[in-house]
Write a protein that holds these residues in place. Structure first.
Motif, mmCIF file in Angstrom:
data_model
loop_
_atom_site.group_PDB
_atom_site.id
_atom_site.type_symbol
_atom_site.label_atom_id
_atom_site.label_comp_id
_atom_site.label_asym_id
_atom_site.label_seq_id
_atom_site.Cartn_x
_atom_site.Cartn_y
_atom_site.Cartn_z
ATOM 1 N N PRO A 9 0.834 -1.197 0.000
ATOM 2 C CA PRO A 9 0.000 0.000 0.000
ATOM 3 C C PRO A 9 0.863 1.239 0.000
ATOM 4 O O PRO A 9 1.938 1.287 0.575
ATOM 5 N N GLN A 10 0.414 2.305 -0.646
ATOM 6 C CA GLN A 10 1.202 3.500 -0.808
ATOM 7 C C GLN A 10 1.486 4.161 0.529
ATOM 8 O O GLN A 10 0.668 4.183 1.434
ATOM 9 N N LEU A 11 2.689 4.751 0.641
ATOM 10 C CA LEU A 11 3.012 5.514 1.820
ATOM 11 C C LEU A 11 2.145 6.761 1.871
ATOM 12 O O LEU A 11 1.732 7.288 0.834
ATOM 13 N N PRO A 12 1.851 7.273 3.062
ATOM 14 C CA PRO A 12 1.078 8.496 3.147
ATOM 15 C C PRO A 12 1.785 9.631 2.439
ATOM 16 O O PRO A 12 3.008 9.691 2.386
ATOM 17 N N GLN A 13 1.020 10.540 1.861
ATOM 18 C CA GLN A 13 1.582 11.706 1.213
ATOM 19 C C GLN A 13 2.174 12.635 2.258
ATOM 20 O O GLN A 13 1.873 12.574 3.442
ATOM 21 N N PRO A 23 -1.589 12.345 6.914
ATOM 22 C CA PRO A 23 -2.403 11.129 6.724
ATOM 23 C C PRO A 23 -2.103 10.097 7.789
ATOM 24 O O PRO A 23 -1.061 10.113 8.423
ATOM 25 N N ALA A 24 -3.059 9.177 7.929
ATOM 26 C CA ALA A 24 -2.958 8.153 8.972
ATOM 27 C C ALA A 24 -1.698 7.342 8.828
ATOM 28 O O ALA A 24 -1.418 6.847 7.746
ATOM 29 N N PRO A 25 -0.926 7.186 9.918
ATOM 30 C CA PRO A 25 0.215 6.247 9.857
ATOM 31 C C PRO A 25 -0.309 4.884 9.485
ATOM 32 O O PRO A 25 -1.301 4.438 10.028
ATOM 33 N N PRO A 288 -8.703 7.190 2.184
ATOM 34 C CA PRO A 288 -8.615 7.377 0.725
ATOM 35 C C PRO A 288 -7.293 8.006 0.315
ATOM 36 O O PRO A 288 -6.702 8.805 1.054
ATOM 37 N N GLU A 289 -6.835 7.665 -0.869
ATOM 38 C CA GLU A 289 -5.622 8.274 -1.394
ATOM 39 C C GLU A 289 -5.864 9.715 -1.791
ATOM 40 O O GLU A 289 -4.968 10.560 -1.714
ATOM 41 N N ALA A 290 -7.079 10.015 -2.249
ATOM 42 C CA ALA A 290 -7.414 11.374 -2.663
ATOM 43 C C ALA A 290 -7.609 12.262 -1.434
ATOM 44 O O ALA A 290 -8.204 11.846 -0.435
ATOM 45 N N PRO A 292 -9.168 15.538 0.708
ATOM 46 C CA PRO A 292 -10.549 16.027 0.789
ATOM 47 C C PRO A 292 -10.907 17.042 -0.290
ATOM 48 O O PRO A 292 -12.028 17.050 -0.797
ATOM 49 N N GLU A 293 -9.972 17.917 -0.646
ATOM 50 C CA GLU A 293 -10.264 18.888 -1.696
ATOM 51 C C GLU A 293 -10.417 18.219 -3.065
ATOM 52 O O GLU A 293 -10.976 18.808 -3.986
ATOM 53 N N GLU A 294 -9.933 16.998 -3.180
ATOM 54 C CA GLU A 294 -10.068 16.241 -4.424
ATOM 55 C C GLU A 294 -11.309 15.355 -4.419
ATOM 56 O O GLU A 294 -11.963 15.188 -5.454
ATOM 57 N N ASP A 295 -11.604 14.753 -3.266
ATOM 58 C CA ASP A 295 -12.764 13.865 -3.147
ATOM 59 C C ASP A 295 -13.274 13.926 -1.713
ATOM 60 O O ASP A 295 -12.961 13.078 -0.885
ATOM 61 N N LEU A 296 -14.061 14.935 -1.433
ATOM 62 C CA LEU A 296 -14.567 15.124 -0.082
ATOM 63 C C LEU A 296 -15.503 13.990 0.326
ATOM 64 O O LEU A 296 -15.474 13.539 1.472
ATOM 65 N N ALA A 297 -16.313 13.510 -0.615
ATOM 66 C CA ALA A 297 -17.292 12.468 -0.291
ATOM 67 C C ALA A 297 -16.604 11.199 0.206
ATOM 68 O O ALA A 297 -17.038 10.580 1.187
ATOM 69 N N ALA A 298 -15.508 10.788 -0.458
ATOM 70 C CA ALA A 298 -14.798 9.575 -0.051
ATOM 71 C C ALA A 298 -14.180 9.746 1.329
ATOM 72 O O ALA A 298 -14.207 8.828 2.161
#
Length: 399
Positions: A9-13, A23-25, A288-290, A292-298
């Motif tokens: 899984p991708q590392l947090p941004q 982002p969550a550890p 989510p990888e996105a 909030p400003e990119e995908d607030l709903a997710a």
């Protein structure tokens, strides 16, 4: 072999957003990094140990291909004449090129020679057939050696990178190269290819690590996840097993003592505490990888999942009867989870990204804080957060 696995899984941004979003550890809940283990889990970025792979470790000469073919033909007793010839050819090539595989070449030639002799004998009598079948089965078992869950072993060259056809099982109490925490059997059929086997091993081994080492706070920082996988050659001999293991981060250093902490080593109260942590971790790593400003709903939907996980596990902590010394510390932690739950509810209802970030930051206030450390200490669990966690050190005990 040395087959690097695909990344987990991708590392947090990096922190972004007007409120410095962090982002969550990965796989870290209020009790530490104890959830599903991705490549950015409590063991850091992880190289794989493809124990049966086709590639030699760095710095070592390659294994002669004719030697491998001779060994396979000798074990299978298929075309023994060809196996004998290949073994002799391999010995000449190994001497000339300085390659590895002399033992396999000799073994393949000897097995093929025995096969030729028995084939000639079988033309005049069928008495050797039962013996030969047993001989072949024993040869297969000796060639493909895979330790079981809970066992520790040493690799022939002391490295968890490269190829091997044998490992030595040793006591976990002493120094060792690896400790097996799970085995997974692949379905039959044709060999699926190195890439697919490696991807499957990567996914399954990281997912199973937490069931064997539930308290990741107790894992040393120098521990990584590796795995042994079948290759095309061993697949033809019936090898279908992936072996998941812990090893040193540099692939060559040793470990001392068992890393196991599960139902075989933990008491019921410790298990209940860590199981609650695993459930919260499972929700946390689904961020989510996105942004909030990119995908607030997710992100709002995920915040609701965090709220629900904290509600369920907080209630479980409150409902359990804990030992006298742990009752108050666990109750204090449950109160902290309730406070965080309220912030996650507000994040789930946020109308814009800025509002989401405010409650997101507040919601993470429970993570690895003093209340978590105090509860762990009362239950006899490790009190040092994994490297990179946000928790504070354990308070000094009263004398």
């Amino acid at each position: 072999m040395s087959i690097p696995p695909p990344p987990g899984p991708q590392l947090p941004q990096d922190p972004q957003g007007p409120h410095g979003r962090y982002p969550a550890p990965q796989a870290q809940g209020p009790y530490g990094a104890q959830g599903p283990y991705g490549a950015a889990g409590p063991y850091g970025p992880h190289p794989s140990y493809g124990g049966w792979g086709p590639y030699p470790p760095p710095g070592l000469p390659p294994v002669n291909g004719a030697a491998i073919a001779a060994l396979v033909l000798g074990i299978l007793c298929f075309l023994p004449g060809v196996g004998l010839v290949l073994g002799l050819i391999a010995l000449r090539q190994i001497k000339r090129k300085g390659e590895r595989g002399k033992g396999m070449a000799i073994g393949g030639a000897v097995l093929s020679a025995v096969g030729l002799a028995l084939l000639a004998l079988s033309l005049s009598t069928g008495a050797v057939s039962a013996f030969w079948e047993g001989f072949k089965e024993g040869a297969r078992e000796n060639v493909i050696v895979s330790p079981d869950k809970g066992e520790c072993f040493d690799a022939p060259d002391g490295s968890l990178e490269g190829e091997t056809y044998d490992v030595e099982v040793v006591p976990c109490s002493g120094e060792h190269d690896g400790e097996v925490f799970a085995t997974v059997t692949l379905p039959g059929g044709t060999f699926p290819g190195d890439d697919r086997v490696t991807k499957f091993a990567d996914d399954r081994c990281y997912a199973l690590a937490g069931a064997y080492a539930m308290d990741s706070w107790a894992l040393p920082d120098h521990v990584d996840v590796y795995y042994l996988t079948p290759t095309r050659e061993t697949w033809s001999l019936g090898d279908r097993e992936i072996t998941c293991l812990f090893g040193n981060t540099d692939g060559k250093g040793s470990l001392t003592g068992s890393l196991r902490n599960d139902g075989t080593t933990l008491d019921a109260d410790q298990m209940a505490f860590l199981e609650a942590a695993l459930a919260i971790d499972a929700a946390m790593v689904e961020e989510p990888e996105a942004f909030p400003e990119e995908d607030l709903a997710a992100n709002r939907a995920w915040a609701q999942d965090m709220h629900d996980a904290l509600a369920e596990q907080g209630a479980a902590l409150e409902a359990r009867t804990w030992p006298a010394g742990a009752e108050q510390p666990v109750a204090a932690l449950a109160e902290e989870l309730a406070s965080a739950r309220a912030d996650w509810a507000k994040a789930a209802a946020a109308g814009d990204a800025d509002t989401f970030y405010v409650h997101y930051d507040e919601g993470y206030g429970f993570h690895d804080g003093p209340a978590t450390v105090t509860a762990r200490e009362a239950l006899g669990l490790d009190t040092t957060p994994p490297d990179g966690a946000s928790g504070e050190t354990a308070p000094e005990a009263d004398v």
